[in-house]
Design a protein around this motif. Structure first.
Motif: not given
Length: 97
Positions: A15-18, A22-23, A53-56, A78-81
């Motif tokens: 989640s963090f890497f993606l 992507s950003y 974030i939404c790409l997750n 990870g997405v919620m954080i």
């Protein structure tokens, strides 16, 4: 059957890497568009961060289909954080006006 690579930390890492990659690619893509158009094209950083974030959603679907429930939990955490950080960073700007 439980998959071998079903770990909570794997979902967090994905989640963090993606999101970070992507950003960075979205920022670079905006620069490329500006250079090729010959004028300044700017995207708001809050929009680019939210899209990153939404790409997750893509790895969420992969983890769900392959029954990697621990990795899915890590990805959701990870997405919620990141969503909470996004809201606390950009929330006052959105709610004030």
């Amino acid at each position: 059957m439980v998959p071998r690579n079903d770990h909570l930390w794997l979902g967090l890492a994905v989640s963090f890497f993606l999101s970070f990659v992507s950003y960075a690619l979205f920022l670079q893509l905006g620069d490329w568009f500006s250079a090729s158009a010959g004028r300044q094209i700017s995207f708001r950083p809050r929009t680019l961060a939210l899209i990153a974030i939404c790409l997750n959603i893509l790895p969420m679907n992969v983890f769900r289909r392959t029954y990697r429930s621990k990795s899915l939990k890590g990805l959701v955490i990870g997405v919620m954080i990141m969503a909470a950080i996004w809201f606390f960073y950009f929330g006052s700007e959105l709610l004030d006006g």
